[in-house]
Design a protein around this motif. Structure first.
Motif, PDB file in Angstrom:
ATOM      1  N   GLU A 190      -1.900   3.676  -9.571  1.00  0.00           N
ATOM      2  CA  GLU A 190      -1.657   2.291  -9.975  1.00  0.00           C
ATOM      3  C   GLU A 190      -1.714   1.457  -8.700  1.00  0.00           C
ATOM      4  OE1 GLU A 190       1.118   1.787 -13.704  1.00  0.00           O
ATOM      5  OE2 GLU A 190       2.110   3.115 -12.254  1.00  0.00           O
ATOM      6  N   ALA A 191      -2.880   0.919  -8.428  1.00  0.00           N
ATOM      7  CA  ALA A 191      -3.138   0.298  -7.131  1.00  0.00           C
ATOM      8  C   ALA A 191      -2.195  -0.859  -6.820  1.00  0.00           C
ATOM      9  CB  ALA A 191      -4.587  -0.183  -7.062  1.00  0.00           C
ATOM     10  N   SER A 192      -1.918  -1.707  -7.808  1.00  0.00           N
ATOM     11  CA  SER A 192      -1.074  -2.874  -7.546  1.00  0.00           C
ATOM     12  C   SER A 192       0.370  -2.474  -7.245  1.00  0.00           C
ATOM     13  CB  SER A 192      -1.108  -3.819  -8.741  1.00  0.00           C
ATOM     14  OG  SER A 192      -0.623  -3.158  -9.915  1.00  0.00           O
ATOM     15  N   VAL A 193       0.839  -1.369  -7.831  1.00  0.00           N
ATOM     16  CA  VAL A 193       2.208  -0.910  -7.596  1.00  0.00           C
ATOM     17  C   VAL A 193       2.331  -0.232  -6.235  1.00  0.00           C
ATOM     18  CG1 VAL A 193       4.074   0.565  -8.449  1.00  0.00           C
ATOM     19  CG2 VAL A 193       2.591  -0.623 -10.071  1.00  0.00           C
ATOM     20  N   GLU A 194       1.318   0.527  -5.859  1.00  0.00           N
ATOM     21  CA  GLU A 194       1.387   1.283  -4.613  1.00  0.00           C
ATOM     22  C   GLU A 194       1.028   0.475  -3.376  1.00  0.00           C
ATOM     23  OE1 GLU A 194      -0.149   5.178  -4.378  1.00  0.00           O
ATOM     24  OE2 GLU A 194       0.351   5.730  -6.446  1.00  0.00           O
ATOM     25  N   ALA A 195       0.322  -0.623  -3.556  1.00  0.00           N
ATOM     26  CA  ALA A 195      -0.134  -1.408  -2.398  1.00  0.00           C
ATOM     27  C   ALA A 195       0.995  -1.794  -1.440  1.00  0.00           C
ATOM     28  CB  ALA A 195      -0.880  -2.652  -2.877  1.00  0.00           C
ATOM     29  N   PRO A 196       2.162  -2.267  -1.926  1.00  0.00           N
ATOM     30  CA  PRO A 196       3.209  -2.684  -0.974  1.00  0.00           C
ATOM     31  C   PRO A 196       3.862  -1.531  -0.211  1.00  0.00           C
ATOM     32  CG  PRO A 196       3.530  -3.695  -3.152  1.00  0.00           C
ATOM     33  CD  PRO A 196       2.535  -2.593  -3.318  1.00  0.00           C
ATOM     34  N   VAL A 197       3.765  -0.304  -0.718  1.00  0.00           N
ATOM     35  CA  VAL A 197       4.465   0.818  -0.080  1.00  0.00           C
ATOM     36  C   VAL A 197       3.522   1.859   0.503  1.00  0.00           C
ATOM     37  CG1 VAL A 197       6.508   0.558  -1.538  1.00  0.00           C
ATOM     38  CG2 VAL A 197       4.656   2.066  -2.294  1.00  0.00           C
ATOM     39  N   SER A 198       2.227   1.673   0.358  1.00  0.00           N
ATOM     40  CA  SER A 198       1.257   2.677   0.806  1.00  0.00           C
ATOM     41  C   SER A 198       0.825   2.428   2.238  1.00  0.00           C
ATOM     42  CB  SER A 198       0.028   2.671  -0.109  1.00  0.00           C
ATOM     43  OG  SER A 198      -0.987   3.520   0.407  1.00  0.00           O
ATOM     44  N   LEU A 199       0.896   3.467   3.071  1.00  0.00           N
ATOM     45  CA  LEU A 199       0.394   3.371   4.441  1.00  0.00           C
ATOM     46  C   LEU A 199      -1.120   3.250   4.440  1.00  0.00           C
ATOM     47  CD1 LEU A 199       1.443   3.532   7.411  1.00  0.00           C
ATOM     48  CD2 LEU A 199       0.775   5.936   7.365  1.00  0.00           C
ATOM     49  N   ILE A 200      -1.766   3.858   3.454  1.00  0.00           N
ATOM     50  CA  ILE A 200      -3.218   3.790   3.360  1.00  0.00           C
ATOM     51  C   ILE A 200      -3.664   2.356   3.100  1.00  0.00           C
ATOM     52  CG2 ILE A 200      -5.193   4.498   1.943  1.00  0.00           C
ATOM     53  CD1 ILE A 200      -3.791   7.213   1.638  1.00  0.00           C
ATOM     54  N   ALA A 201      -2.922   1.651   2.239  1.00  0.00           N
ATOM     55  CA  ALA A 201      -3.273   0.260   1.944  1.00  0.00           C
ATOM     56  C   ALA A 201      -3.193  -0.615   3.186  1.00  0.00           C
ATOM     57  CB  ALA A 201      -2.355  -0.283   0.849  1.00  0.00           C
ATOM     58  N   GLU A 202      -2.328  -0.236   4.137  1.00  0.00           N
ATOM     59  CA  GLU A 202      -2.186  -1.014   5.367  1.00  0.00           C
ATOM     60  C   GLU A 202      -3.282  -0.707   6.381  1.00  0.00           C
ATOM     61  OE1 GLU A 202       1.655  -0.266   6.990  1.00  0.00           O
ATOM     62  OE2 GLU A 202       2.740  -1.046   5.243  1.00  0.00           O
ATOM     63  N   HIS A 203      -4.049   0.365   6.147  1.00  0.00           N
ATOM     64  CA  HIS A 203      -5.044   0.798   7.132  1.00  0.00           C
ATOM     65  C   HIS A 203      -6.453   0.858   6.534  1.00  0.00           C
ATOM     66  CE1 HIS A 203      -1.303   2.024   9.108  1.00  0.00           C
ATOM     67  NE2 HIS A 203      -1.975   2.024  10.236  1.00  0.00           N
ATOM     68  N   ILE A 204      -6.803  -0.155   5.762  1.00  0.00           N
ATOM     69  CA  ILE A 204      -8.171  -0.258   5.258  1.00  0.00           C
ATOM     70  C   ILE A 204      -9.057  -0.749   6.402  1.00  0.00           C
ATOM     71  CG2 ILE A 204      -9.708  -1.326   3.574  1.00  0.00           C
ATOM     72  CD1 ILE A 204      -7.661   0.583   2.355  1.00  0.00           C
ATOM     73  N   GLU A 205      -9.966   0.102   6.821  1.00  0.00           N
ATOM     74  CA  GLU A 205     -10.816  -0.222   7.970  1.00  0.00           C
ATOM     75  C   GLU A 205     -12.046  -1.019   7.545  1.00  0.00           C
ATOM     76  OE1 GLU A 205     -13.069   2.980   9.807  1.00  0.00           O
ATOM     77  OE2 GLU A 205     -12.266   2.381  11.759  1.00  0.00           O
ATOM     78  N   GLU A 206     -12.626  -0.645   6.406  1.00  0.00           N
ATOM     79  CA  GLU A 206     -13.799  -1.349   5.879  1.00  0.00           C
ATOM     80  C   GLU A 206     -13.612  -1.545   4.378  1.00  0.00           C
ATOM     81  OE1 GLU A 206     -17.564   0.447   6.796  1.00  0.00           O
ATOM     82  OE2 GLU A 206     -16.853   1.201   8.732  1.00  0.00           O
ATOM     83  N   GLY A 207     -14.159  -2.605   3.868  1.00  0.00           N
ATOM     84  CA  GLY A 207     -14.074  -2.852   2.433  1.00  0.00           C
ATOM     85  C   GLY A 207     -12.694  -3.337   2.018  1.00  0.00           C
ATOM     86  N   ARG A 208     -12.215  -2.840   0.883  1.00  0.00           N
ATOM     87  CA  ARG A 208     -10.951  -3.331   0.330  1.00  0.00           C
ATOM     88  C   ARG A 208     -10.170  -2.208  -0.331  1.00  0.00           C
ATOM     89  NH1 ARG A 208     -11.293  -3.472  -5.194  1.00  0.00           N
ATOM     90  NH2 ARG A 208     -13.390  -3.550  -6.142  1.00  0.00           N
ATOM     91  N   TRP A 209      -8.914  -2.528  -0.673  1.00  0.00           N
ATOM     92  CA  TRP A 209      -8.035  -1.650  -1.431  1.00  0.00           C
ATOM     93  C   TRP A 209      -8.460  -1.663  -2.893  1.00  0.00           C
ATOM     94  CZ3 TRP A 209      -4.738   2.154  -1.071  1.00  0.00           C
ATOM     95  CH2 TRP A 209      -3.732   2.369  -2.030  1.00  0.00           C
ATOM     96  N   LEU A 210      -8.076  -0.647  -3.625  1.00  0.00           N
ATOM     97  CA  LEU A 210      -8.414  -0.549  -5.037  1.00  0.00           C
ATOM     98  C   LEU A 210      -7.738  -1.647  -5.865  1.00  0.00           C
ATOM     99  CD1 LEU A 210      -8.071   3.312  -5.516  1.00  0.00           C
ATOM    100  CD2 LEU A 210     -10.191   2.013  -5.872  1.00  0.00           C
ATOM    101  N   ALA A 211      -8.318  -1.961  -6.993  1.00  0.00           N
ATOM    102  CA  ALA A 211      -7.718  -2.843  -7.995  1.00  0.00           C
ATOM    103  C   ALA A 211      -7.454  -2.014  -9.253  1.00  0.00           C
ATOM    104  CB  ALA A 211      -8.647  -4.012  -8.317  1.00  0.00           C
TER     105      ALA A 211
END
Length: 409
Positions: free
Chosen positions: A122-143
């Motif tokens: 659940e991308a919107s729920v995990e985005a605030p707590v995910s370390l991966i979401a904070e380290h997107i090097e190229e492109g974007r996080w999932l929706a």
């Protein structure tokens, strides 16, 4: 015993300079051990705190029977996963609870095939707590509504020689053990500095995973994220008692290799810290030996007054114990002052992120704790070392004949 204590207390302050030196030696040793404990605790919390943000939360809830079959990455859907999420969010200290689908699979392209975990989130729920979401090097996080879109790590992107916008094929088995595959577009590449992990997992939206693995409206786990590492046992106990038919486990149970690595490192350094105190104990031994020779006539006088050798020995051992106690109190005060100040400022270890893989999990500063978790054991070691250091001088003093030492000049 009261007499021994009074004599010992009086004697240790008869030579204030010598006593202050010993107390400082013991105090600084304990203070450095407290600083080390606080720093290691800060390291462990930083590493474990970021690790659980990568691996899947502090606590995981699976369907009953998952633990027995986990090596085969089973797709065991949770019954009423929304109630699990609701129960988790009701617990104190829980910052997020999200549904997931996680199973084994492959990704392939012209460069080859790589086995890994396919994780629907659940991308919107995990985005605030995910370390991966904070380290997107190229492109974007999932929706949440992404279809045919995949998020991959830098390690896998390099191995597959792909970049954002390229297509790869994701292969897996659905809940009925039927092979499923789907060509997906790489919409983002993350880089957390852990190439081995980055090659081992790809992320898709939960809706896409439900469609791919024939799990309409279902999930296979709920990940629970807490505001701090160390409170997992309370949440596990609370959820286990309120939820039936589920397996509730902490990250230490689901990822024992990480907990073991931290535990082994701590055990090795515990031995090192005891060596520090033993070195200080050698200094105490030397100072107390000097005290025996300086107090030759006093020892003879005690013998002439009727003190038995055992009683003279006890007096010296009590002196060592009292020095240890005073040194421990001084060390605790110095350690609290040192750790309290460093805990506010923090120590920047970002430049060492590339030294080892696990150091990459330390993002920025490490904040030492007060180091009180082992303070009882540490203080006891200081007192025991001081008593042992006083043992040899005590034996020497007890064996001296009063008639001989009274003639000592």
């Amino acid at each position: 015993m009261l007499l021994y204590l009074r004599l010992a207390w009086r004697n240790i302050w008869r030579h204030r300079r010598r006593t202050v030196i010993i107390v400082l030696a013991m105090g600084l040793s304990l203070a450095f051990m407290m600083f080390y404990d606080g720093l290691m605790d800060g390291f462990n919390r930083a590493i474990a705190g970021n690790a659980v943000r990568v691996l899947g939360g502090n606590v995981q809830v699976h369907a009953e029977g998952y633990r027995e079959k986990m090596d085969s990455n089973p797709l065991l859907p949770l019954q009423n996963d929304s109630s699990v999420v609701k129960a988790a969010l009701a617990q104190p200290g829980v910052t997020a609870a999200s549904r997931r689908i996680q199973t084994g699979g492959l990704v392939t392209n012209r460069e080859g095939a790589f086995p890994l975990n396919v994780i629907g989130i659940e991308a919107s729920v995990e985005a605030p707590v995910s370390l991966i979401a904070e380290h997107i090097e190229e492109g974007r996080w999932l929706a949440d509504d992404d279809q045919d879109a995949v998020l991959i790590g830098r390690g896998l992107a390099d191995a597959l020689a792909v970049s954002v916008g390229d297509r790869i094929t994701v292969v897996g088995s659905d809940v009925n053990k039927q092979n499923r595959q789907r060509a997906m577009t790489v919409i983002g590449i993350y880089d957390i500095g852990l190439p081995s992990f980055e090659k081992g997992a790809v992320y898709i939206s939960l809706a896409e995973a439900q469609s791919l693995f024939n799990l309409r409206g279902q999930s296979t786990e709920v990940q629970v994220t807490l505001d701090k590492v160390g409170a997992e046992s309370q949440v596990v106990a609370a959820l286990s008692s309120s939820l039936s038919g589920y397996e509730v486990e902490s990250w230490e149970q689901n990822y024992p290799e990480l907990g073991n690595a931290i535990g082994q490192k701590t055990a090795v350094m515990d031995i090192f810290s005891v060596v520090i105190v033993m070195i200080a104990g050698i200094g105490i031994l030397n100072l107390l030996l000097m005290a025996v020779y300086e107090r030759t006539r006093e020892i003879g006088l005690l013998g002439a007054m009727g003190f038995k050798p055992r009683q003279i020995a006890i007096t010296f051992i009590m002196e060592g114990a009292m020095i240890g106690v005073v040194g421990a109190i001084a060390g605790i005060l110095m350690g609290l002052l040192l750790n309290g100040s460093m805990g506010q400022v923090g120590m920047d270890y970002s430049q060492f992120a590339g030294v080892t893989e696990y150091m990459a999990l330390i993002s920025g500063k490490v904040y030492p704790t007060l180091g009180l978790d082992k303070i009882g054991d540490r203080a006891a070691v200081v007192v025991v070392i001081a008593m042992l250091a006083a043992l040899i001088p005590a034996v020497i003093a007890s064996r001296r004949e009063p008639s001989d030492v009274l003639r000592h000049v």
